[in-house]
Write a protein that holds these residues in place. Structure first.
Motif: not given
Ligand code: ADP
Ligand code: MG
Lengths: 278, 276
Positions: B39, B42, B44, B63-70, B84
């Motif tokens: 991003y 960043n 990820v 853990p939360s924030g590790c990039g699973k959803s991404t 982005n």
């Molecule tokens: N649209 C975005 N723009 C910038 N940073 C993002 C965006 N979406 C997620 N992030 C960042 O990317 C990292 C991974 O996010 P995410 O994939 O949502 O993690 P998880 O699903 O594991 O909680 C986090 O640090 C989050 O803050």
């Protein structure tokens, strides 16, 4: 004790100030009703359908102006609404693009623009070349006045939709066009509709944009979109400048009718807004 | 002499047959090759290479924030909705790079269920499921549409609860029912893979159990990739587990292996609640 007194004084002063703020509104509603309702009652149904009376000769009717207002609102909606909705959606969809930003700035300017200048502009581009006032020119002027209201509320309604629904729509393998126009716009329809109704209510009551465009009419209901046309606000504006007592009465009656039309559009909006929930 | 040769040939035939059988038996549904997601600046997702076999439940935990959803959103290119975001590396769906396919096609074949329960609130239960079919012109008649909607709602174990109120707004359903409606909405397009991003994070335990039972049913026909921040959920539903930490793939393997005998220290720490 002291604190309680302070609180009471505070409460009372807020109440009084709020009442003062809305007092003019009630005064308008009150005086228009008191002066206009008797005219409508006395003139009866004929007041709504008939043509204008001669000076000093009774109430006649304001049918021509009513028809004119409906025609003008209809035509201006036809011209303005599609453009405004698309512009609003564009501004919401592409907020960072050059065109998106330009659209937004333009809408803001249009929102604040003196409506009489809109009338002058339309006179320059339509009335002068055509050689006469016309329904078309009036409708175009009203469309220009209406568009920013509709566009801005459309944009806001689209922006309020949580991102997760956009993602959900895209996850169904839809094109961006379908996501926006077939899914998200449906979701924003109440906001869009509210903007449309506010825009229509607004132009139904406008006088200034029509002064140099619609021309006015008082005896013939509708002569064609390339011919002059009447409108209730325009009629009121013209009648109050006349020295005849019956014309002043007709103006009050017309004002009352205009207010009813306005409220008929506005009250549903208020009721609708309450039931919006996502 | 002749007899011997034909015997050899026969053996060879059996061998190749076994090979292809093994190959088809563990066909890979999704494969990522050196996948990186950023991003802006960043970083990820960091060089993730993964193979996800077909018809399994594959859990991605961390853990939360590790990039699973991404990571999940990269699979069907939903990540491209984030202006982005930048993706590098390759993702293959049954051997074919998703970047060579139309994203619309990719998303039809890889459906998504989201963490935030999100049926379209302005549409009826029926319309929520029918929407994708109609707008994609995947059905030829009203009758086929009705049948497919019913089929999808049955698949999502929701039909019996809603068959008498199909025209009700989706927002009138309970949270768990709404999530199953979202599953039906995704299944209606007959995808091959179903992505589920913490599908029970906002649900109560009973609704969660129903969804987990459903996942077990669905894996017979679909490849399910589920993101969870709960190791216990991964243990309950998954056949394979991947552990993601700070954007890196730490460990991946069959669920028993990961939970009973993790190879990595970090995995063990995570599973015993010492990180995350
Ligand atoms: N649209 C975005 N723009 C910038 N940073 C993002 C965006 N979406 C997620 N992030 C960042 O990317 C990292 C991974 O996010 P995410 O994939 O949502 O993690 P998880 O699903 O594991 O909680 C986090 O640090 C989050 O803050
Ligand atoms: Mg997440």
């Amino acid at each position: 004790m002291n604190r309680l007194v302070k609180e009471k004084v505070f409460l009372i002063s807020i109440t009084v100030l709020s009442l003062l703020a809305i007092l003019p509104l009630f005064h308008i509603l009150f005086s228009v009703t008191v002066n206009g309702l008797p005219v409508l009652v006395k003139g009866g149904f004929g007041f709504l359908t008939g043509t204008l009376a001669s000076p000093g000769d009774g109430l006649g009717g304001i049918g021509v102006a009513i028809v004119g207002t409906f025609v003008l609102v209809f035509l201006s909606s036809l011209i303005g609404l599609p453009i405004a909705v698309v512009a609003g959606i564009y501004a919401a969809e592409y907020p960072n693009s050059a065109i998106g930003r330009l659209t937004k700035t333009l809408l803001q300017i249009m929102l604040e623009f003196p409506t009489i200048l809109v009338g002058l502009f339309v006179m320059q581009i339509i009335v002068v070349p055509m050689g006469n006032y016309s329904a078309l020119a009036g409708a175009l002027a009203l469309a220009i006045v209406m568009m920013p209201y509709v566009a801005v509320s459309t944009e806001e309604a689209m922006k309020e939709i949580p991102f997760t629904y956009r993602e959900a729509a895209f996850s169904l393998g839809l094109t961006r066009f379908k996501v926006v126009f077939r899914v998200l716009m449906g979701m924003a329809r109440k906001g869009v509709l509210t903007g449309i109704l506010i825009g229509m209510a607004k132009v139904a009551g406008e006088t200034a944009p029509l002064l140099f465009s619609a021309g006015g009419a008082s005896r013939v209901y509708f002569m064609g979109i390339d011919k002059p046309i009447g409108a209730i606000p325009l009629l009121i504006y013209n009648l109050v400048q006349q020295p005849y007592k019956n014309y002043h009465q007709i103006a009050w009656g017309a004002a009352f009718v205009l207010m009813l039309i306005f409220l008929a559009i506005f009250i549903p909006i208020r009721l609708k807004i309450k039931e919006v929930k996502i | 002499m002749r007899a011997r040769k034909s015997k050899d040939r026969g053996a060879k035939k059996i061998e190749t047959a076994i090979e292809t059988a093994i190959e088809t038996a563990i066909e890979t549904a999704i494969e990522t090759i050196n996948l990186n997601v950023y991003y802006n600046s960043n970083h990820v997702i960091k060089s993730v290479s993964l193979q996800i076999p077909e018809n399994v439940v594959f859990a991605i935990m961390g853990p939360s924030g590790c990039g699973k959803s991404t990571l999940l959103r990269a699979f069907n290119r939903l990540i491209e909705l984030q202006e982005n975001a930048r993706v590098e590396g390759d993702i293959k769906l049954y051997g074919r790079s998703v970047f060579e396919m139309n994203p619309i096609e990719v998303r039809r074949q890889i459906g998504t269920v989201f963490q935030q329960v999100n049926p379209f609130p302005h549409l009826s239960i029926y319309e929520n499921v029918a929407m994708g079919l109609k707008l994609n012109k995947l059905v030829k008649s009203k009758d086929e549409l009705n049948r497919t909607v019913e089929w999808a709602l049955k698949k999502a174990a929701l039909w019996d609860e809603v068959k008498d109120r199909l025209n009700d707004f989706a927002s009138n359903l309970s949270g768990g029912q709404q999530q199953r409606l979202c599953i039906a909405r995704a299944l209606a397009l007959k995808p091959e893979v179903l992505l589920m991003d913490e599908p029970t994070a906002n649900l109560d335990p009973i609704a969660t159990e129903k969804i987990e039972d459903l996942i077990y049913e669905l894996k017979k026909e679909y490849t399910i990739i589920i993101v969870t921040h709960s190791p216990s959920q991964a243990a309950r539903v998954a056949d394979f587990v991947a552990f993601l930490y700070l954007g890196k793939l730490i460990e991946v393997g069959p669920v028993e292996k990961i939970f009973e005998n993790p190879a990595e220290n970090l995995t063990e720490k995570y599973l015993t609640g010492r990180i995350g």
